[in-house]
Design a protein around this motif. Structure first.
Motif, PDB file in Angstrom:
ATOM      1  N   MET A   1       0.849  -1.181   0.000  1.00 42.02           N
ATOM      2  CA  MET A   1       0.000   0.000   0.000  1.00 42.02           C
ATOM      3  C   MET A   1       0.889   1.236   0.000  1.00 42.02           C
ATOM      4  SD  MET A   1      -2.896   1.142   2.774  1.00 42.02           S
ATOM      5  CE  MET A   1      -1.957   0.462   4.094  1.00 42.02           C
ATOM      6  N   GLU A   3       1.850   5.310   0.432  1.00 43.10           N
ATOM      7  CA  GLU A   3       1.579   6.357   1.407  1.00 43.10           C
ATOM      8  C   GLU A   3       0.322   7.100   0.988  1.00 43.10           C
ATOM      9  OE1 GLU A   3       3.575  10.617   2.430  1.00 43.10           O
ATOM     10  OE2 GLU A   3       4.936   8.939   2.081  1.00 43.10           O
ATOM     11  N   PRO A   4      -0.586   7.439   1.945  1.00 42.20           N
ATOM     12  CA  PRO A   4      -1.834   8.119   1.557  1.00 42.20           C
ATOM     13  C   PRO A   4      -1.562   9.492   0.968  1.00 42.20           C
ATOM     14  CG  PRO A   4      -1.631   7.995   3.953  1.00 42.20           C
ATOM     15  CD  PRO A   4      -0.485   7.213   3.380  1.00 42.20           C
ATOM     16  N   HIS A   9      -8.123  11.102   2.914  1.00 47.52           N
ATOM     17  CA  HIS A   9      -8.297   9.925   2.066  1.00 47.52           C
ATOM     18  C   HIS A   9      -7.480   8.725   2.540  1.00 47.52           C
ATOM     19  CE1 HIS A   9      -9.376  13.354  -0.545  1.00 47.52           C
ATOM     20  NE2 HIS A   9     -10.393  12.549  -0.814  1.00 47.52           N
ATOM     21  N   ARG A  11      -6.442   5.347   4.364  1.00 45.63           N
ATOM     22  CA  ARG A  11      -7.104   4.098   4.753  1.00 45.63           C
ATOM     23  C   ARG A  11      -7.094   4.006   6.279  1.00 45.63           C
ATOM     24  NH1 ARG A  11      -6.255  -1.930   2.666  1.00 45.63           N
ATOM     25  NH2 ARG A  11      -5.948  -0.818   0.718  1.00 45.63           N
ATOM     26  N   ASP A  17      -7.743  -4.662   2.050  1.00 46.56           N
ATOM     27  CA  ASP A  17      -7.927  -4.328   0.635  1.00 46.56           C
ATOM     28  C   ASP A  17      -9.344  -4.642   0.181  1.00 46.56           C
ATOM     29  OD1 ASP A  17      -5.265  -3.589   0.489  1.00 46.56           O
ATOM     30  OD2 ASP A  17      -4.609  -5.408  -0.541  1.00 46.56           O
ATOM     31  N   VAL A 121     -11.511   6.571  -0.685  1.00 48.24           N
ATOM     32  CA  VAL A 121     -10.254   5.961  -0.235  1.00 48.24           C
ATOM     33  C   VAL A 121      -9.694   5.065  -1.335  1.00 48.24           C
ATOM     34  CG1 VAL A 121      -9.202   4.397   1.455  1.00 48.24           C
ATOM     35  CG2 VAL A 121     -10.849   6.152   2.206  1.00 48.24           C
ATOM     36  N   GLU A 125      -6.093   5.748  -3.263  1.00 49.60           N
ATOM     37  CA  GLU A 125      -4.990   4.781  -3.300  1.00 49.60           C
ATOM     38  C   GLU A 125      -4.600   4.452  -4.740  1.00 49.60           C
ATOM     39  OE1 GLU A 125      -5.829   1.437  -0.769  1.00 49.60           O
ATOM     40  OE2 GLU A 125      -5.789   2.690   1.037  1.00 49.60           O
ATOM     41  N   ARG A 128      -2.505   7.321  -5.995  1.00 45.61           N
ATOM     42  CA  ARG A 128      -1.153   7.261  -5.448  1.00 45.61           C
ATOM     43  C   ARG A 128      -0.321   6.208  -6.185  1.00 45.61           C
ATOM     44  NH1 ARG A 128       2.396  10.489  -3.517  1.00 45.61           N
ATOM     45  NH2 ARG A 128       1.848  10.831  -1.364  1.00 45.61           N
ATOM     46  N   ARG A 129      -0.921   5.062  -6.482  1.00 49.00           N
ATOM     47  CA  ARG A 129      -0.191   4.002  -7.196  1.00 49.00           C
ATOM     48  C   ARG A 129       0.143   4.403  -8.627  1.00 49.00           C
ATOM     49  NH1 ARG A 129      -4.180   0.844  -4.830  1.00 49.00           N
ATOM     50  NH2 ARG A 129      -5.263   0.635  -6.814  1.00 49.00           N
TER      51      ARG A 129
END
Length: 142
Positions: A1, A3-4, A9, A11, A17, A121, A125, A128-129
């Protein structure tokens, strides 16, 4: 995962998941209900606008010698219910007060209970990915 993006937002601790995905899917489904609500309001306005135009239609038909058609429109269309006993304003009110409000309450309740009320959320994520560090217009936050 990853970093937020930000606290709004992030987790919640302990959220799996699978839970994040399920809540994300529920929110996506509710977004579709919101779009359907918009379409229902659009139908309400289109039908009301068309009904309002009938006054001019009736007058035009009468002044051009087609009183029979004017009378039929006035009798069969003006003020006609779109559903038994209902005009469109009643349909949208019933939709809002019943079906839509239930969706809204449940979606918010699930987010409050499982994501500390945080919205998107799952999408945060994913963002971010998918960010390419240093890539053009790919800053994680404004």
């Amino acid at each position: 995962m990853a970093e937020p993006l930000d606290d709004a937002h992030a987790r919640p601790d302990g959220a799996s998941d699978e839970l994040v995905a399920a809540v994300g899917k529920l929110s996506e489904a509710f977004e579709r209900i919101e779009r359907a609500r918009g379409a229902l309001y659009e139908a309400h306005q289109l039908i009301g606008g068309a009904d309002g135009m009938l006054d001019d239609v009736i007058e035009g038909l009468r002044t051009t010698g087609h009183a029979d058609w004017a009378e039929r429109i006035e009798t069969e269309l003006v003020g006609r219910n779109v559903l038994p006993g209902r005009w469109t304003f009643q349909v949208v009110e019933e939709f809002d007060d019943g079906y839509f409000r239930t969706w809204q309450d449940i979606e918010r309740g699930v987010r409050d209970a499982t994501m500390k009320g945080r919205r998107h959320v799952f999408e945060a994520e994913m963002k971010r990915r998918r960010i390419t560090p240093g890539g053009p217009a790919q800053d994680p936050t404004p």
